[in-house]
Design a protein around this motif. Structure first.
Motif, PDB file in Angstrom:
ATOM      1  N   PHE A  84      17.359 -17.681  52.397  1.00  0.00           N
ATOM      2  CA  PHE A  84      18.253 -16.573  52.046  1.00  0.00           C
ATOM      3  C   PHE A  84      19.409 -17.117  51.229  1.00  0.00           C
ATOM      4  O   PHE A  84      20.039 -18.088  51.629  1.00  0.00           O
ATOM      5  CB  PHE A  84      18.737 -15.882  53.315  1.00  0.00           C
ATOM      6  CG  PHE A  84      17.600 -15.426  54.163  1.00  0.00           C
ATOM      7  CD1 PHE A  84      16.846 -14.335  53.784  1.00  0.00           C
ATOM      8  CD2 PHE A  84      17.233 -16.136  55.291  1.00  0.00           C
ATOM      9  CE1 PHE A  84      15.744 -13.939  54.526  1.00  0.00           C
ATOM     10  CE2 PHE A  84      16.134 -15.751  56.044  1.00  0.00           C
ATOM     11  CZ  PHE A  84      15.392 -14.640  55.662  1.00  0.00           C
ATOM     12  N   HIS A  85      19.637 -16.496  50.090  1.00  0.00           N
ATOM     13  CA  HIS A  85      20.712 -16.966  49.207  1.00  0.00           C
ATOM     14  C   HIS A  85      21.904 -16.024  49.259  1.00  0.00           C
ATOM     15  O   HIS A  85      21.746 -14.810  49.379  1.00  0.00           O
ATOM     16  CB  HIS A  85      20.217 -17.023  47.757  1.00  0.00           C
ATOM     17  CG  HIS A  85      19.055 -17.928  47.543  1.00  0.00           C
ATOM     18  ND1 HIS A  85      17.755 -17.500  47.684  1.00  0.00           N
ATOM     19  CD2 HIS A  85      18.997 -19.234  47.191  1.00  0.00           C
ATOM     20  CE1 HIS A  85      16.935 -18.514  47.426  1.00  0.00           C
ATOM     21  NE2 HIS A  85      17.662 -19.579  47.131  1.00  0.00           N
ATOM     22  N   PHE A  86      23.046 -16.604  49.105  1.00  0.00           N
ATOM     23  CA  PHE A  86      24.287 -15.820  49.058  1.00  0.00           C
ATOM     24  C   PHE A  86      24.232 -14.819  47.898  1.00  0.00           C
ATOM     25  O   PHE A  86      24.655 -13.676  48.028  1.00  0.00           O
ATOM     26  CB  PHE A  86      25.451 -16.805  48.902  1.00  0.00           C
ATOM     27  CG  PHE A  86      26.804 -16.175  48.936  1.00  0.00           C
ATOM     28  CD1 PHE A  86      27.209 -15.411  50.021  1.00  0.00           C
ATOM     29  CD2 PHE A  86      27.685 -16.350  47.882  1.00  0.00           C
ATOM     30  CE1 PHE A  86      28.472 -14.837  50.049  1.00  0.00           C
ATOM     31  CE2 PHE A  86      28.951 -15.781  47.908  1.00  0.00           C
ATOM     32  CZ  PHE A  86      29.334 -15.021  48.991  1.00  0.00           C
ATOM     33  N   TYR A  87      23.621 -15.231  46.775  1.00  0.00           N
ATOM     34  CA  TYR A  87      23.599 -14.347  45.594  1.00  0.00           C
ATOM     35  C   TYR A  87      22.735 -13.105  45.788  1.00  0.00           C
ATOM     36  O   TYR A  87      22.821 -12.157  45.018  1.00  0.00           O
ATOM     37  CB  TYR A  87      23.180 -15.107  44.328  1.00  0.00           C
ATOM     38  CG  TYR A  87      21.758 -15.619  44.308  1.00  0.00           C
ATOM     39  CD1 TYR A  87      20.674 -14.765  44.140  1.00  0.00           C
ATOM     40  CD2 TYR A  87      21.499 -16.975  44.427  1.00  0.00           C
ATOM     41  CE1 TYR A  87      19.374 -15.238  44.123  1.00  0.00           C
ATOM     42  CE2 TYR A  87      20.202 -17.460  44.414  1.00  0.00           C
ATOM     43  CZ  TYR A  87      19.142 -16.590  44.266  1.00  0.00           C
ATOM     44  OH  TYR A  87      17.866 -17.060  44.259  1.00  0.00           O
ATOM     45  N   GLU A  88      21.888 -13.124  46.814  1.00  0.00           N
ATOM     46  CA  GLU A  88      21.068 -11.934  47.085  1.00  0.00           C
ATOM     47  C   GLU A  88      21.890 -10.855  47.779  1.00  0.00           C
ATOM     48  O   GLU A  88      21.413  -9.735  47.966  1.00  0.00           O
ATOM     49  CB  GLU A  88      19.887 -12.305  47.992  1.00  0.00           C
ATOM     50  CG  GLU A  88      18.875 -13.209  47.336  1.00  0.00           C
ATOM     51  CD  GLU A  88      17.788 -13.613  48.316  1.00  0.00           C
ATOM     52  OE1 GLU A  88      16.824 -12.855  48.467  1.00  0.00           O
ATOM     53  OE2 GLU A  88      17.906 -14.682  48.940  1.00  0.00           O
ATOM     54  N   PRO A 192      24.194 -15.651  40.756  1.00  0.00           N
ATOM     55  CA  PRO A 192      22.860 -15.961  40.274  1.00  0.00           C
ATOM     56  C   PRO A 192      22.786 -16.326  38.788  1.00  0.00           C
ATOM     57  O   PRO A 192      21.723 -16.728  38.339  1.00  0.00           O
ATOM     58  CB  PRO A 192      22.094 -14.661  40.521  1.00  0.00           C
ATOM     59  CG  PRO A 192      23.121 -13.588  40.399  1.00  0.00           C
ATOM     60  CD  PRO A 192      24.399 -14.197  40.899  1.00  0.00           C
ATOM     61  N   SER A 193      23.860 -16.168  38.022  1.00  0.00           N
ATOM     62  CA  SER A 193      23.746 -16.606  36.625  1.00  0.00           C
ATOM     63  C   SER A 193      23.724 -18.135  36.602  1.00  0.00           C
ATOM     64  O   SER A 193      24.379 -18.784  37.432  1.00  0.00           O
ATOM     65  CB  SER A 193      24.916 -16.070  35.793  1.00  0.00           C
ATOM     66  OG  SER A 193      26.140 -16.342  36.421  1.00  0.00           O
ATOM     67  N   PHE A 194      22.959 -18.686  35.677  1.00  0.00           N
ATOM     68  CA  PHE A 194      22.988 -20.132  35.496  1.00  0.00           C
ATOM     69  C   PHE A 194      24.323 -20.493  34.848  1.00  0.00           C
ATOM     70  O   PHE A 194      25.074 -19.612  34.409  1.00  0.00           O
ATOM     71  CB  PHE A 194      21.811 -20.585  34.622  1.00  0.00           C
ATOM     72  CG  PHE A 194      20.471 -20.451  35.316  1.00  0.00           C
ATOM     73  CD1 PHE A 194      20.156 -21.239  36.409  1.00  0.00           C
ATOM     74  CD2 PHE A 194      19.526 -19.534  34.875  1.00  0.00           C
ATOM     75  CE1 PHE A 194      18.929 -21.121  37.059  1.00  0.00           C
ATOM     76  CE2 PHE A 194      18.301 -19.400  35.520  1.00  0.00           C
ATOM     77  CZ  PHE A 194      18.001 -20.191  36.611  1.00  0.00           C
ATOM     78  N   GLU A 195      24.600 -21.761  34.748  1.00  0.00           N
ATOM     79  CA  GLU A 195      25.917 -22.181  34.269  1.00  0.00           C
ATOM     80  C   GLU A 195      26.020 -22.106  32.742  1.00  0.00           C
ATOM     81  O   GLU A 195      25.029 -22.257  32.020  1.00  0.00           O
ATOM     82  CB  GLU A 195      26.197 -23.629  34.712  1.00  0.00           C
ATOM     83  CG  GLU A 195      26.423 -23.775  36.195  1.00  0.00           C
ATOM     84  CD  GLU A 195      25.217 -23.421  37.047  1.00  0.00           C
ATOM     85  OE1 GLU A 195      24.090 -23.813  36.667  1.00  0.00           O
ATOM     86  OE2 GLU A 195      25.386 -22.723  38.056  1.00  0.00           O
ATOM     87  N   MET A 213      21.988 -23.248  43.772  1.00  0.00           N
ATOM     88  CA  MET A 213      22.571 -22.052  44.390  1.00  0.00           C
ATOM     89  C   MET A 213      22.268 -21.934  45.886  1.00  0.00           C
ATOM     90  O   MET A 213      22.282 -20.842  46.433  1.00  0.00           O
ATOM     91  CB  MET A 213      22.032 -20.812  43.676  1.00  0.00           C
ATOM     92  CG  MET A 213      22.239 -20.843  42.171  1.00  0.00           C
ATOM     93  SD  MET A 213      21.419 -19.437  41.397  1.00  0.00           S
ATOM     94  CE  MET A 213      21.477 -19.915  39.664  1.00  0.00           C
ATOM     95  N   SER A 214      21.961 -23.040  46.516  1.00  0.00           N
ATOM     96  CA  SER A 214      21.639 -22.956  47.956  1.00  0.00           C
ATOM     97  C   SER A 214      22.210 -24.179  48.668  1.00  0.00           C
ATOM     98  O   SER A 214      23.145 -24.803  48.181  1.00  0.00           O
ATOM     99  CB  SER A 214      20.120 -22.913  48.132  1.00  0.00           C
ATOM    100  OG  SER A 214      19.538 -24.125  47.694  1.00  0.00           O
ATOM    101  N   THR A 215      21.663 -24.491  49.826  1.00  0.00           N
ATOM    102  CA  THR A 215      21.801 -25.759  50.541  1.00  0.00           C
ATOM    103  C   THR A 215      23.158 -26.037  51.179  1.00  0.00           C
ATOM    104  O   THR A 215      23.227 -26.425  52.344  1.00  0.00           O
ATOM    105  CB  THR A 215      21.384 -26.942  49.619  1.00  0.00           C
ATOM    106  OG1 THR A 215      20.027 -26.722  49.205  1.00  0.00           O
ATOM    107  CG2 THR A 215      21.514 -28.291  50.302  1.00  0.00           C
ATOM    108  N   VAL A 216      24.263 -25.862  50.411  1.00  0.00           N
ATOM    109  CA  VAL A 216      25.565 -26.288  50.944  1.00  0.00           C
ATOM    110  C   VAL A 216      25.920 -25.542  52.234  1.00  0.00           C
ATOM    111  O   VAL A 216      26.296 -26.171  53.238  1.00  0.00           O
ATOM    112  CB  VAL A 216      26.668 -26.112  49.877  1.00  0.00           C
ATOM    113  CG1 VAL A 216      28.048 -26.246  50.489  1.00  0.00           C
ATOM    114  CG2 VAL A 216      26.487 -27.148  48.765  1.00  0.00           C
ATOM    115  N   GLN A 217      25.750 -24.229  52.244  1.00  0.00           N
ATOM    116  CA  GLN A 217      26.086 -23.467  53.454  1.00  0.00           C
ATOM    117  C   GLN A 217      25.152 -23.855  54.608  1.00  0.00           C
ATOM    118  O   GLN A 217      25.560 -23.913  55.769  1.00  0.00           O
ATOM    119  CB  GLN A 217      25.986 -21.962  53.176  1.00  0.00           C
ATOM    120  CG  GLN A 217      27.086 -21.485  52.227  1.00  0.00           C
ATOM    121  CD  GLN A 217      26.945 -20.023  51.820  1.00  0.00           C
ATOM    122  OE1 GLN A 217      25.841 -19.486  51.783  1.00  0.00           O
ATOM    123  NE2 GLN A 217      28.052 -19.385  51.513  1.00  0.00           N
TER     124      GLN A 217
END
Ligand code: HPA
Length: 274
Positions: A84-88, A192-195, A213-217
């Motif tokens: 599950f991603h924050f951007y979702e 969700p936009s790329f950099e 866009m994942s992993t850290v949390q």
């Protein structure tokens, strides 16, 4: 009295245990395009996220959204195909909910994989990067809010979020397979936009080697829960390139798929030694 979160966690865990009455020792989270890797393990049981009470449901293409229970080297493993991603639009508490459930199921070690953009100019598409540290950039800390003392301490130490011993073991496995593993710092962003080009330069300047866009949390929550963590980024695109800087989600999924077998080999080798 148990908090609402604790009650939900217990209900999720009890539901899973009613179908899979074992205690996995190791948890694995598979990132974008890496879901097929599960087929490389001996699958015992599968549960769709949508069946598990209180579990969020994955909405991103390429994430099949199920918990897979398998065995490798005589060890019981719970594998999350899809995260599950924050951007979702999920809250940080929802993003990290499965980590809590896996801990309740019994895991002591968590392997994480993700797709990431290469920031280090020595990286190429398809490289595997062992994450040795991370930088949270604009991502919200999942522990904000009242601390659940039953789940972990208020102020978790983050001096070694990625277990040094597991990193050493991974390097040995990488040498054995001739994978030319890279090692570096993962910069976590919301997406969700790329950099933009300027943002990739910023990420490099602050010490990032890869961005995703994942992993850290998830890792912060795993630390809070007292889990050992080992994490790998699959470099799916090169953000730092100057000429053609466009990136598509399809490219990311494709590169993930190609690197999948390498990644799962590495994980399997490590499962044997944890
Ligand atoms: N940036 C952020 N997230 C990513 C990238 C990227 O370039 N590639 C894959 N996930």
């Amino acid at each position: 009295m148990a908090s609402a979160l604790m009650k939900q966690l217990i209900e999720s865990t009890e539901f899973i245990q009613s179908i899979y009455p074992h205690h996995p020792q190791i948890g694995i989270i598979l990132g974008s395009g890496l879901g097929d890797a599960a087929n490389e393990m001996m699958i015992e049981s599968e549960i769709a996220y949508s069946k598990i009470p209180h579990f969020p449901v994955s909405t991103v293409q390429g994430h099949s959204g199920k918990m897979i229970f398998c065995e490798s080297c005589g060890k019981k493993i719970v594998l999350m195909a899809g995260r599950f991603h924050f951007y979702e639009g999920y809250t940080p508490k929802q993003v990290t909910y499965p980590i809590r459930v896996m801990k309740m199921l019994g895991i002591h070690t968590l392997f994480i994989s993700n797709a990431a953009g290469g920031v280090n100019e020595h990286f190429k598409v398809g490289d595997l990067m062992i994450i040795k540290d991370h930088i949270a950039l604009f991502t919200i800390n999942p522990l904000i809010g009242k601390n659940e003392d039953g789940l972990g301490t208020r102020f978790p130490d983050m001096s070694e979020p990625y277990d040094k011993l597991l990193i050493e073991k991974a390097k040995i496995a990488g040498e054995k397979f001739g994978y030319g593993l890279k090692e570096g710092v993962y910069a976590g962003v919301t997406g969700p936009s790329f950099e933009t080009r300027a943002e990739y330069k910023l990420l490099k300047a602050v010490g990032g080697d890869a961005v995703g866009m994942s992993t850290v949390q998830e890792v912060i929550t795993a630390q809070h829960a007292g889990l050992k963590v080992f994490a790998v980024s699959v470099i799916t695109d090169l953000g730092i390139r100057e000429e053609d800087n466009t990136i598509t989600h399809e490219e990311v999924l494709m590169a993930g798929k190609e690197a999948g077998p390498k990644l799962i080999n590495l994980f399997k080798e490590m499962i044997a030694v944890v």
